[in-house]
Design an enzyme around this catalytic site. Structure first.
Site, PDB file in Angstrom:
ATOM      1  N   GLY A 197       0.798  -1.177   0.173  1.00  0.00           N
ATOM      2  CA  GLY A 197       0.018  -0.113   0.062  1.00  0.00           C
ATOM      3  C   GLY A 197       0.692   1.116  -0.082  1.00  0.00           C
ATOM      4  O   GLY A 197       1.894   1.308   0.337  1.00  0.00           O
ATOM      5  N   GLY A 239       1.749   5.054   1.045  1.00  0.00           N
ATOM      6  CA  GLY A 239       1.616   5.778   2.596  1.00  0.00           C
ATOM      7  C   GLY A 239       2.815   5.650   3.375  1.00  0.00           C
ATOM      8  O   GLY A 239       3.038   6.011   4.580  1.00  0.00           O
ATOM      9  N   HIS A 240       3.927   4.751   2.500  1.00  0.00           N
ATOM     10  CA  HIS A 240       4.806   4.349   3.093  1.00  0.00           C
ATOM     11  C   HIS A 240       6.318   5.202   2.512  1.00  0.00           C
ATOM     12  O   HIS A 240       7.443   4.621   2.908  1.00  0.00           O
ATOM     13  CB  HIS A 240       5.262   2.932   3.069  1.00  0.00           C
ATOM     14  CG  HIS A 240       4.063   2.027   3.635  1.00  0.00           C
ATOM     15  ND1 HIS A 240       3.305   2.337   4.916  1.00  0.00           N
ATOM     16  CD2 HIS A 240       3.146   1.141   3.105  1.00  0.00           C
ATOM     17  CE1 HIS A 240       2.598   1.510   4.942  1.00  0.00           C
ATOM     18  NE2 HIS A 240       2.130   0.725   3.852  1.00  0.00           N
ATOM     19  N   HIS A 263       0.471   0.797   9.278  1.00  0.00           N
ATOM     20  CA  HIS A 263      -0.660   0.863   8.694  1.00  0.00           C
ATOM     21  C   HIS A 263      -1.910   1.916   9.777  1.00  0.00           C
ATOM     22  O   HIS A 263      -2.923   1.622   9.614  1.00  0.00           O
ATOM     23  CB  HIS A 263      -1.481  -0.310   8.158  1.00  0.00           C
ATOM     24  CG  HIS A 263      -0.602  -1.034   7.144  1.00  0.00           C
ATOM     25  ND1 HIS A 263       0.199  -2.096   7.413  1.00  0.00           N
ATOM     26  CD2 HIS A 263      -0.365  -0.686   5.828  1.00  0.00           C
ATOM     27  CE1 HIS A 263       0.835  -2.368   6.234  1.00  0.00           C
ATOM     28  NE2 HIS A 263       0.412  -1.560   5.336  1.00  0.00           N
ATOM     29  N   ASP A 282       9.391  34.486  16.687  1.00  0.00           N
ATOM     30  CA  ASP A 282       9.727  33.425  17.488  1.00  0.00           C
ATOM     31  C   ASP A 282       9.509  33.886  19.141  1.00  0.00           C
ATOM     32  O   ASP A 282       9.698  33.057  20.054  1.00  0.00           O
ATOM     33  CB  ASP A 282      11.187  33.042  17.372  1.00  0.00           C
ATOM     34  CG  ASP A 282      12.162  34.073  17.270  1.00  0.00           C
ATOM     35  OD1 ASP A 282      12.045  35.024  17.701  1.00  0.00           O
ATOM     36  OD2 ASP A 282      13.228  33.584  16.858  1.00  0.00           O
ATOM     37  N   GLY A 283       9.340  35.168  19.528  1.00  0.00           N
ATOM     38  CA  GLY A 283       9.044  35.681  20.643  1.00  0.00           C
ATOM     39  C   GLY A 283      10.368  35.444  21.907  1.00  0.00           C
ATOM     40  O   GLY A 283       9.845  35.110  22.798  1.00  0.00           O
ATOM     41  N   SER A 295      20.837  40.620  17.858  1.00  0.00           N
ATOM     42  CA  SER A 295      20.771  41.622  18.724  1.00  0.00           C
ATOM     43  C   SER A 295      22.079  41.730  19.596  1.00  0.00           C
ATOM     44  O   SER A 295      22.519  42.765  19.671  1.00  0.00           O
ATOM     45  CB  SER A 295      19.586  41.752  19.790  1.00  0.00           C
ATOM     46  OG  SER A 295      18.234  41.939  19.146  1.00  0.00           O
ATOM     47  N   GLY A 339      24.418  46.506  10.289  1.00  0.00           N
ATOM     48  CA  GLY A 339      22.978  46.051  10.269  1.00  0.00           C
ATOM     49  C   GLY A 339      22.000  46.442   9.285  1.00  0.00           C
ATOM     50  O   GLY A 339      21.196  45.860   8.914  1.00  0.00           O
ATOM     51  N   GLY A 364      12.851  45.602  20.616  1.00  0.00           N
ATOM     52  CA  GLY A 364      13.932  46.274  20.837  1.00  0.00           C
ATOM     53  C   GLY A 364      14.021  47.562  21.349  1.00  0.00           C
ATOM     54  O   GLY A 364      14.757  47.903  22.071  1.00  0.00           O
TER      55      GLY A 364
END
Length: 541
Positions: A54, A56-57, A211, A379-380, A426, A462, A528
């Site tokens: 099948g 899916g592999h 599966h 990304d906080g 930074s 920068g 910043g």
């Protein structure tokens, strides 16, 4: 849209078409009702190694078609064995006088359909041998073991011998010897999701097939180390019971949903936890026998001697085979670091040290607020980064390693601290600022002019300007206020006004915020700039 599919019913055919653009294969026409993938350069004078099952592999089995591995693969619908007629058609397409070895995974549908196809092919005059892979060690002995990722090693070793012009009996014997040596087990944190379906809520499970069927037992690993430990315990027992103290080749297989980082961590855990000296070689970890996007892994061990290692290391044209690597202890070295200046060998100023401490503590206190502001842009982690820098400064103050009584030397020392400990863009930019400011101070420029000179060097590297929604929008007006003879309070007011103004800047033109939609930044201050404003406010005290 949850996945990058088109129509759910077209996923398998679309994927095979994508493969055929780049792999050395031919595929059957879509209208044929079959999904056959054959090595377009296969020499029919050699034994054809054929497998499938099948879909899916992926990359199994289509991605393993090519010189040195499979001569042909047959794909069914997702998690559904291909038809007898499709398997028979593949045998006809690639099998010559040397014959064919069918590699079958131990699932009922595969055994029946591939088995009947072999019988019909023999009736048509083809020489066919069948081998059945049953490498799963998680099931009770009275239950037939399933075929897992160890199947890929059978493809590779049988394909190696076939490519070397071995006869049919030899290829079949080598395949069976490989099967007899295999042990595998899988562990997953979640079920797979089929196109158009929803994820079935399930606990982490050990001992599962490919599966989407439930595992043998529910587990609750707290981390990657414990997950690997849970998988290795029954695997090593089975391996030692069958093969004593043999050396192994290790296959760590991604069941489809593990990130590259997770696979790296799992690789380290597996190789560190195997008995010392037993892991001789490893297949490069990756997705080889997947279960769609299942978030899990399987581990396979196979006894490894010179012949097995040579077979697995031999080159192939199949694009899904990642290669073999020798296993060794990580080799380390000591990097050459910059010469360490003697920190803090200048004069001291207790008052300035106190003000510097207050500013650093203001940044550590602002960590969560700054991270929340930064979350709008990605990304906080702005607060986390500034906290690292502030913590380094506080540590240096605690250890009396800063020349707080000499401006230029202090600026240099802070620049070095930030470059080493703060990290991220930074940290580098602020290190440039302090280092260039120190150079200007050594030229006897007043503090305000020196900071302005440092900002210019910071901008040179920068690329940002005021109005670009960065820390410069607070830093530049504060420095200019000082350069014009203003007090620390004047600089703090200017920094605050600049930071607050960034909330109304509709577009960011520098930094990670430049990649964020304008509307997502509306009303949000640049983190910043906010950090700079808080530092100046703390210094103004």
């Amino acid at each position: 849209m949850d996945f990058f599919f088109n129509a759910p019913d077209d996923v398998v055919d679309d994927g095979l078409s994508g493969l055929a653009h780049i792999a050395p294969v031919r595929i059957s026409e879509r209208g044929s009702g079959m999904r056959l993938i054959v090595d377009r350069e296969f020499d029919r004078r050699r034994v054809a190694v054929v497998s499938g099952g099948g879909a899916g592999h992926e990359p199994s089995h289509a991605g393993l078609v090519g010189r040195g591995m499979l001569a042909a693969a047959i794909a069914g619908d997702l998690f559904t064995s291909p038809s007898v007629e499709a398997v028979l058609a593949a045998i006809r397409e690639v099998t010559g006088p040397a014959g064919c070895v069918l590699v079958i995974k131990n699932y009922t549908g595969d055994r029946l359909n591939f088995g009947l196809a072999a019988e019909r092919a023999a009736r048509e005059g083809y020489s066919v041998r069948t081998v059945i892979v049953a490498d799963d060690v998680s099931l009770p002995e009275d239950v037939g073991a399933r075929g897992l990722a160890g199947t890929v090693l059978v493809h590779k070793i049988a394909g190696y011998h076939a490519a070397a012009s071995a006869d049919l009996d030899t290829v079949a014997e080598r395949a069976q010897e490989t099967i007899d040596g295999l042990v595998s087990i899988g562990l997953s944190l979640s079920s797979a999701v089929l196109p158009g379906g929803k994820r079935e809520p399930r606990s982490p499970e050990l001992g599962l097939g490919i599966h989407n069927e439930p595992g043998v037992s529910e587990v609750a690993p707290r981390d990657a180390a414990q997950a690997v430990e849970l998988a290795l315990e029954p695997l090593l027992k089975a391996a030692d019971r069958r093969h004593g103290d043999a050396e192994w080749v290790v296959l760590l297989n991604n069941l489809g949903g593990c990130s590259t980082q997770e696979m790296g961590v799992l690789t380290d855990e597996v190789l560190r936890r195997l008995p010392r000296g037993r892991a001789r070689a490893a297949v490069v970890p990756g997705a080889l026998m997947t279960s769609m996007n299942m978030h899990g892994f399987s581990i396979t061990l196979l006894p490894c001697d010179d012949e097995v290692q040579a077979a697995l290391a031999s080159p192939v044209s199949a694009i899904g085979w990642p290669g073999l690597a020798s296993v060794a202890e990580p080799e380390t070295f000591t990097p050459a670091l910059s010469e360490d200046k003697t920190p803090g060998d200048g004069p001291r100023d207790a008052g300035r040290a106190d003000r510097l401490r207050v500013a650093a503590e203001a940044l550590t206190a602002a960590r969560e607020d700054l991270d929340d502001l930064d979350a709008a842009a990605g990304d906080g982690d702005t607060g986390t980064a500034f906290n690292r820098g502030a913590t380094a400064i506080l540590g240096a103050l605690d250890d009396d390693r800063l020349s707080t009584g000499e401006d230029a030397r202090l600026a240099d020392e802070i620049g070095d601290l930030l470059a080493r400990d703060m990290g991220g863009s930074s940290g580098v930019l602020l290190s440039i600022l302090f280092t260039a400011t120190a150079a200007a101070l050594r030229e006897n420029k007043p503090i305000g002019e020196a900071i302005v000179a440092g900002i210019r060097r910071m901008q040179d590297y920068g690329g940002a300007q005021t109005g670009d929604r960065t820390m410069l929008d607070a830093l530049v007006p504060a420095a200019e206020a000082l350069a014009d003879g203003g007090s620390p309070a004047d600089a703090a007011r200017a920094a605050r006004e600049g930071a607050d103004a960034t909330a109304d800047m509709g577009r960011a033109r520098a930094g990670r915020s430049a990649y964020v939609r304008d509307e997502a930044l509306a009303g949000i201050k640049d983190p910043g700039a906010e950090a700079v404003a808080r530092v100046f406010e703390a210094l103004a005290g």
